[in-house]
Design a protein around this motif. Structure first.
Motif, PDB file in Angstrom:
ATOM      1  N   VAL A  65       0.842  -1.201   0.000  1.00 34.56           N
ATOM      2  CA  VAL A  65       0.000   0.000   0.000  1.00 34.56           C
ATOM      3  C   VAL A  65       0.875   1.249   0.000  1.00 34.56           C
ATOM      4  O   VAL A  65       0.636   2.214  -0.747  1.00 34.56           O
ATOM      5  CB  VAL A  65      -0.933  -0.010   1.228  1.00 34.56           C
ATOM      6  N   SER A  66       1.909   1.238   0.818  1.00 38.29           N
ATOM      7  CA  SER A  66       2.838   2.365   0.879  1.00 38.29           C
ATOM      8  C   SER A  66       3.544   2.575  -0.454  1.00 38.29           C
ATOM      9  O   SER A  66       3.673   3.714  -0.934  1.00 38.29           O
ATOM     10  CB  SER A  66       3.863   2.109   1.992  1.00 38.29           C
ATOM     11  N   ASP A  67       3.981   1.489  -1.069  1.00 33.13           N
ATOM     12  CA  ASP A  67       4.677   1.593  -2.358  1.00 33.13           C
ATOM     13  C   ASP A  67       3.758   2.130  -3.443  1.00 33.13           C
ATOM     14  O   ASP A  67       4.177   2.930  -4.291  1.00 33.13           O
ATOM     15  CB  ASP A  67       5.224   0.224  -2.767  1.00 33.13           C
ATOM     16  N   ALA A  68       2.499   1.672  -3.441  1.00 32.14           N
ATOM     17  CA  ALA A  68       1.554   2.150  -4.455  1.00 32.14           C
ATOM     18  C   ALA A  68       1.335   3.649  -4.326  1.00 32.14           C
ATOM     19  O   ALA A  68       1.258   4.371  -5.337  1.00 32.14           O
ATOM     20  CB  ALA A  68       0.225   1.399  -4.310  1.00 32.14           C
ATOM     21  N   ALA A  69       1.238   4.147  -3.089  1.00 37.32           N
ATOM     22  CA  ALA A  69       1.066   5.590  -2.884  1.00 37.32           C
ATOM     23  C   ALA A  69       2.278   6.360  -3.384  1.00 37.32           C
ATOM     24  O   ALA A  69       2.136   7.435  -4.006  1.00 37.32           O
ATOM     25  CB  ALA A  69       0.826   5.875  -1.400  1.00 37.32           C
ATOM     26  N   LEU A  70       3.484   5.840  -3.146  1.00 34.54           N
ATOM     27  CA  LEU A  70       4.693   6.520  -3.607  1.00 34.54           C
ATOM     28  C   LEU A  70       4.771   6.529  -5.133  1.00 34.54           C
ATOM     29  O   LEU A  70       5.185   7.532  -5.747  1.00 34.54           O
ATOM     30  CB  LEU A  70       5.929   5.850  -3.013  1.00 34.54           C
ATOM     31  N   LEU A 106       2.193   6.474  -7.238  1.00 35.66           N
ATOM     32  CA  LEU A 106       1.205   7.441  -7.718  1.00 35.66           C
ATOM     33  C   LEU A 106       1.712   8.872  -7.559  1.00 35.66           C
ATOM     34  O   LEU A 106       1.511   9.718  -8.436  1.00 35.66           O
ATOM     35  CB  LEU A 106      -0.109   7.256  -6.965  1.00 35.66           C
ATOM     36  N   ALA A 107       2.370   9.140  -6.415  1.00 34.84           N
ATOM     37  CA  ALA A 107       2.943  10.472  -6.210  1.00 34.84           C
ATOM     38  C   ALA A 107       4.000  10.778  -7.269  1.00 34.84           C
ATOM     39  O   ALA A 107       4.067  11.900  -7.792  1.00 34.84           O
ATOM     40  CB  ALA A 107       3.539  10.573  -4.810  1.00 34.84           C
ATOM     41  N   LEU A 147      -0.524  11.684  -0.816  1.00 34.71           N
ATOM     42  CA  LEU A 147      -0.003  10.379  -1.251  1.00 34.71           C
ATOM     43  C   LEU A 147       1.344  10.082  -0.600  1.00 34.71           C
ATOM     44  O   LEU A 147       1.607   8.955  -0.160  1.00 34.71           O
ATOM     45  CB  LEU A 147       0.130  10.363  -2.774  1.00 34.71           C
ATOM     46  N   LEU A 178       0.707   9.120   2.930  1.00 34.35           N
ATOM     47  CA  LEU A 178       0.246   7.729   3.005  1.00 34.35           C
ATOM     48  C   LEU A 178       1.417   6.766   2.868  1.00 34.35           C
ATOM     49  O   LEU A 178       1.501   5.760   3.592  1.00 34.35           O
ATOM     50  CB  LEU A 178      -0.787   7.475   1.910  1.00 34.35           C
ATOM     51  N   ALA A 179       2.349   7.069   1.950  1.00 34.82           N
ATOM     52  CA  ALA A 179       3.540   6.227   1.792  1.00 34.82           C
ATOM     53  C   ALA A 179       4.379   6.226   3.063  1.00 34.82           C
ATOM     54  O   ALA A 179       4.846   5.176   3.524  1.00 34.82           O
ATOM     55  CB  ALA A 179       4.368   6.723   0.609  1.00 34.82           C
TER      56      ALA A 179
END
Length: 463
Positions: free
Chosen positions: A187-192, A194-195, A236, A239-240
């Protein structure tokens, strides 16, 4: 005579190349089902850490002596598409250099402790290969000058952390907890990611020095983003950082990570990995200045994490879980300091806290023995319940707070019921539709449909 800038560039490359060579050296025998002797592994790690640490210290000395505060090291581009480019780039400034020195100091301490702690352990080679992978990831993340390079180090740190949580794979609990840590990291990686995509679409680049328009080194500069863009990208990134540093509501994976060996618990969740989210916020701190609401969100999340961590720590019955939540309480304060704009204070806080927690985690196994010896000597417990607390807080409220702390503020239950279970139900619904359609076209029941029926009780077994 080598010019100072050129010398700094060479040393910066060495700082990253040293652990990369160590990973190659320790991983090569695995291709041939061989492994090195413990002494060989220990010597290779000592040489790598010493070489990297000396290079980092020379970088610091040269920068202080010459007054250089910012050096960019570009090693080429991964992809160039018109105005979009993805480059491999490192930076030496007042944030990256102290953090990479901290990385080498603490990983060297853990290497000296772990070589004895893991002596004759069946997974000795596997442990130190993952350890080397972690050192490489921390070096990449610390010196990264682009969000893509930072993400590469971010991924290596997450992968090595999750695999070391599941190090004792013959037992079900470490494997299950390692998977849980890995899911939160996803989840953290996906937010990073997207950012990073939004930054590239907004500015055409992910270079920190160009994105923030810096004329000098960190923390100077101003983000070239509008307030709304900064709020979207910043949330984002927050969140990461929350996933990587176990901030609310992702705090539940932190005590589960204690299933790994004590050396990995000390270096990951007491010292370096748990501070990587705060380091990310420090690196992108100019973005926080573009939006008041973003800064308020960072401060609020940090303070909420501190309060819940202190409450949960007070009811823990094992020392590693208590130390992990004590670390989390300090990380929450560090995040709040970043939100308030106290960047140098946050950096100093990270450096001091990481060193303290590392020593506490390494001391924890023998501390319990010494504590019991002391209590036997004096014939009583060394501390008791506070009478002042009883006068301030009524007993019903104490019981409610105790229950709240014992249940870890119900964040795990909330995520399971509100996020995980609905998500799995939706995926299984569409999987069932696909199986029915393929069975209809094929005129027979597929193997996948039989597996779905076999595992139909999965949701009922979820805690």
């Amino acid at each position: 005579m080598v010019e100072p800038i050129r010398l700094l560039e060479i040393l910066g490359i060495i700082v990253v190349a040293a652990p990369a060579l160590l990973v190659s050296f320790l991983g090569a025998p695995c291709l041939f089902s061989r492994q090195y002797a413990e002494r060989t592994i220990s010597k290779a790690i000592q040489a790598t850490i010493l070489f990297g640490l000396l290079s980092s210290l020379v970088i610091l000395a040269v920068m202080l002596a010459t007054g250089v505060r910012h050096v960019s090291i570009e090693l080429g581009a991964w992809v160039v598409l018109g105005d979009f480019h993805f480059t491999i780039k490192f930076v030496l400034d007042r944030l990256s250099v102290p953090f990479v020195i901290l990385t080498y100091v603490l990983t060297g301490t853990i290497a000296a402790f772990g070589s004895r702690y893991m002596h004759r352990e069946r997974g000795y080679s596997r442990f130190f290969f993952l350890y080397a992978l972690f050192v490489l990831g921390m070096a990449l993340a610390s010196l990264a000058d682009t969000i893509e390079t930072l993400f590469a180090g971010w991924e290596l740190v997450g992968l090595s952390s999750a695999l070391l949580v599941a190090f004792f794979q013959e037992r079900p609990a470490p494997s299950r907890n390692g998977l849980r840590v890995w899911i939160v990291y996803r989840v953290s990686d996906a937010a990073l990611i997207l950012a990073a995509v939004i930054l590239h679409h907004s500015t055409g680049r992910g270079d920190f020095d160009q994105l923030f328009g810096r004329t000098g080194s960190w923390p100077e500069g101003q983000a070239s983003l509008t307030s709304s863009q900064a709020l979207g990208v910043g949330l984002l990134l927050l969140l990461a950082a929350a996933g990587k540093s176990a901030l609310v509501p992702f705090s539940g994976w932190l005590p589960r990570a204690m299933e790994g060996p004590t050396p990995s618990s000390a270096i990951f969740y007491g010292a370096l990995s748990v501070h990587l989210g705060a380091f990310l916020l420090l690196r992108v701190s100019p973005i926080l200045e573009c939006s008041f609401w973003l800064s308020a969100a960072v401060v609020s999340l940090g303070l909420l994490t501190t309060v819940t961590a202190l409450l949960t720590r007070s009811v823990q019955t094992d020392i590693k879980s208590a130390l992990s939540y004590a670390s989390l309480a300090q990380v929450g304060l560090i995040v709040a300091e970043i939100g308030f704009g106290l960047r140098y204070i946050a950096l100093i806080h990270i450096l001091g806290h990481a060193c303290l927690r590392t020593l506490q985690f390494l001391r924890a196994p023998t501390l319990l023995h010494d504590h019991r010896v002391l209590e036997n000597a004096i014939g009583a417990q060394t501390s008791g319940p506070s009478e002042a607390w009883d006068r301030i807080c009524p007993r019903p409220i104490q019981n409610w707070l105790y229950r709240l702390g014992l249940e870890r503020s119900y964040f795990d239950s909330f995520l399971m019921e509100v996020v995980v279970v609905p998500y799995v139900r939706v995926l299984r619904f569409f999987d069932d539709l696909e199986s029915r359609w393929t069975d209809f076209l094929a005129g027979s029941q597929s193997r996948e449909a039989e597996e779905v029926k076999t595992h139909s009780a999965f949701l009922e077994e979820l805690p």
